[in-house]
Design a protein around this motif. Structure first.
Motif, PDB file in Angstrom:
ATOM      1  N   LEU A 138      -7.539   1.406   3.735  1.00 18.72           N
ATOM      2  CA  LEU A 138      -7.728   1.374   2.285  1.00 18.72           C
ATOM      3  C   LEU A 138      -9.185   1.691   1.961  1.00 18.72           C
ATOM      4  N   ARG A 139      -9.452   2.969   1.738  1.00 18.08           N
ATOM      5  CA  ARG A 139     -10.790   3.413   1.356  1.00 18.08           C
ATOM      6  C   ARG A 139     -10.647   4.516   0.321  1.00 18.08           C
ATOM      7  N   VAL A 167       3.832   8.143   4.150  1.00 15.11           N
ATOM      8  CA  VAL A 167       3.129   8.884   3.099  1.00 15.11           C
ATOM      9  C   VAL A 167       2.487   7.940   2.088  1.00 15.11           C
ATOM     10  N   ALA A 168       2.948   6.694   2.027  1.00 21.80           N
ATOM     11  CA  ALA A 168       2.394   5.733   1.075  1.00 21.80           C
ATOM     12  C   ALA A 168       0.920   5.447   1.340  1.00 21.80           C
ATOM     13  N   GLY A 169       0.450   5.711   2.538  1.00 21.55           N
ATOM     14  CA  GLY A 169      -0.947   5.448   2.869  1.00 21.55           C
ATOM     15  C   GLY A 169      -1.900   6.116   1.907  1.00 21.55           C
ATOM     16  N   TRP A 170      -1.710   7.412   1.671  1.00 17.81           N
ATOM     17  CA  TRP A 170      -2.605   8.142   0.765  1.00 17.81           C
ATOM     18  C   TRP A 170      -2.346   7.765  -0.688  1.00 17.81           C
ATOM     19  N   TYR A 171      -1.082   7.550  -1.051  1.00 16.74           N
ATOM     20  CA  TYR A 171      -0.777   7.152  -2.426  1.00 16.74           C
ATOM     21  C   TYR A 171      -1.443   5.825  -2.770  1.00 16.74           C
ATOM     22  N   GLU A 172      -1.367   4.859  -1.851  1.00 20.62           N
ATOM     23  CA  GLU A 172      -1.981   3.555  -2.099  1.00 20.62           C
ATOM     24  C   GLU A 172      -3.498   3.667  -2.163  1.00 20.62           C
ATOM     25  N   ARG A 173      -4.080   4.512  -1.333  1.00 18.63           N
ATOM     26  CA  ARG A 173      -5.524   4.740  -1.394  1.00 18.63           C
ATOM     27  C   ARG A 173      -5.924   5.311  -2.752  1.00 18.63           C
ATOM     28  N   TRP A 183      -5.765   2.525  -5.326  1.00 20.95           N
ATOM     29  CA  TRP A 183      -6.896   1.628  -5.152  1.00 20.95           C
ATOM     30  C   TRP A 183      -8.190   2.273  -5.656  1.00 20.95           C
ATOM     31  N   ASP A 184      -8.404   3.523  -5.308  1.00 17.03           N
ATOM     32  CA  ASP A 184      -9.616   4.228  -5.698  1.00 17.03           C
ATOM     33  C   ASP A 184      -9.729   4.316  -7.220  1.00 17.03           C
ATOM     34  N   CYS A 185      -8.655   4.674  -7.883  1.00 14.33           N
ATOM     35  CA  CYS A 185      -8.702   4.935  -9.319  1.00 14.33           C
ATOM     36  C   CYS A 185      -8.558   3.686 -10.183  1.00 14.33           C
ATOM     37  N   PHE A 186      -7.805   2.676  -9.699  1.00 13.23           N
ATOM     38  CA  PHE A 186      -7.548   1.491 -10.510  1.00 13.23           C
ATOM     39  C   PHE A 186      -8.117   0.200  -9.916  1.00 13.23           C
ATOM     40  N   GLY A 187      -8.399   0.176  -8.626  1.00 17.23           N
ATOM     41  CA  GLY A 187      -8.898  -1.043  -8.000  1.00 17.23           C
ATOM     42  C   GLY A 187      -7.821  -2.009  -7.576  1.00 17.23           C
ATOM     43  N   VAL A 188      -6.574  -1.567  -7.478  1.00 16.65           N
ATOM     44  CA  VAL A 188      -5.472  -2.426  -7.029  1.00 16.65           C
ATOM     45  C   VAL A 188      -5.498  -2.498  -5.506  1.00 16.65           C
ATOM     46  N   LEU A 189      -5.493  -3.712  -4.969  1.00 14.25           N
ATOM     47  CA  LEU A 189      -5.519  -3.907  -3.523  1.00 14.25           C
ATOM     48  C   LEU A 189      -4.102  -3.859  -2.953  1.00 14.25           C
ATOM     49  N   PHE A 190      -3.964  -3.279  -1.757  1.00 13.29           N
ATOM     50  CA  PHE A 190      -2.678  -3.209  -1.066  1.00 13.29           C
ATOM     51  C   PHE A 190      -2.817  -3.925   0.270  1.00 13.29           C
ATOM     52  N   ALA A 191      -2.221  -5.106   0.379  1.00 10.74           N
ATOM     53  CA  ALA A 191      -2.310  -5.905   1.598  1.00 10.74           C
ATOM     54  C   ALA A 191      -1.500  -5.250   2.702  1.00 10.74           C
ATOM     55  N   GLY A 192      -2.158  -4.958   3.820  1.00 10.93           N
ATOM     56  CA  GLY A 192      -1.474  -4.353   4.949  1.00 10.93           C
ATOM     57  C   GLY A 192      -1.718  -2.870   5.102  1.00 10.93           C
ATOM     58  N   ASN A 193      -2.365  -2.240   4.136  1.00 11.74           N
ATOM     59  CA  ASN A 193      -2.712  -0.827   4.306  1.00 11.74           C
ATOM     60  C   ASN A 193      -3.848  -0.735   5.328  1.00 11.74           C
TER      61      ASN A 193
END
Length: 202
Positions: A135-136, A113-119, A122-132
């Protein structure tokens, strides 16, 4: 694997989690009955796995990942992981810090479920998640520029899209945000109209 002594209730949980996490733990905070653990950014996946797989913890549900922006800090972004243990009826917040350039390890391998949370972060703050692996953008439009939850994101000068019921199509138009309510009163709005409340005073 490390094991915690069994806990009849939340008594001593903060100390026992500190013993489990060891050098990965930077700080623990207990406020209004909620425990927050600040951990090293590079160890977040290892920490979440320990908290999930240690039977005495069993934080096996990732309820949310939320960001916060403090532009005055060198590591301006806080990333908060909210965990739930159904087995022990406990909640826990894990907090890490990062900047605009340093990626955060993805935890999609532990919690799909972290896939959508991390997206979303990233979308709202610009934080990158290595390994997702995907990430779009998820909340803003394709082609949107910038990250709208950053404190320095401009309120005007952007274009938004919406479906026009009158034109029966998607239309693009400039963003127009009213500035009438930019002076915030941070007292609770629920207390504003009670007799004797400080907000009710002239």
């Amino acid at each position: 694997m490390s094991h915690l002594p069994s806990l009849p209730a939340a008594d001593g949980l903060e100390d026992r989690l500190a013993a489990l996490l060891g050098v990965h733990l930077i700080e623990s905070r207990l406020a209004v009955g909620e425990l927050t653990l600040v951990v090293a950014r590079e160890a977040v996946a290892e920490v979440l796995q320990l908290l999930r797989d240690t039977p005495e913890c069993a934080f096996d549900q990732l309820m949310d990942i939320a960001g916060a922006d403090y532009p005055e800090r060198a590591e301006r972004f806080e990333i908060n992981y909210h965990l739930l243990s159904m087995r022990h009826n406990r909640r826990l917040r894990i907090k890490i810090f990062t900047d605009e350039e340093t990626p955060v390890p993805s935890v999609t391998g532990l919690f799909p479920v972290a896939g959508w949370y991390e997206r979303e972060v990233w979308d709202c703050f610009g934080v990158l998640f290595a390994g997702n692996p995907d990430l779009r953008r998820i909340l803003t439009d394709y082609g949107f520029e910038g990250h709208p939850f950053r404190k320095d994101f401009p309120l005007t000068g952007h274009v938004e899209l919406r479906y026009s019921e009158t034109e029966k199509r998607v239309v693009y138009e400039p963003v127009r945000l009213k500035q009438d309510f930019r002076d915030f009163d941070f007292l609770s709005p629920w207390e504003g109209m009670l007799p004797g409340d400080e907000k009710a005073q002239p």
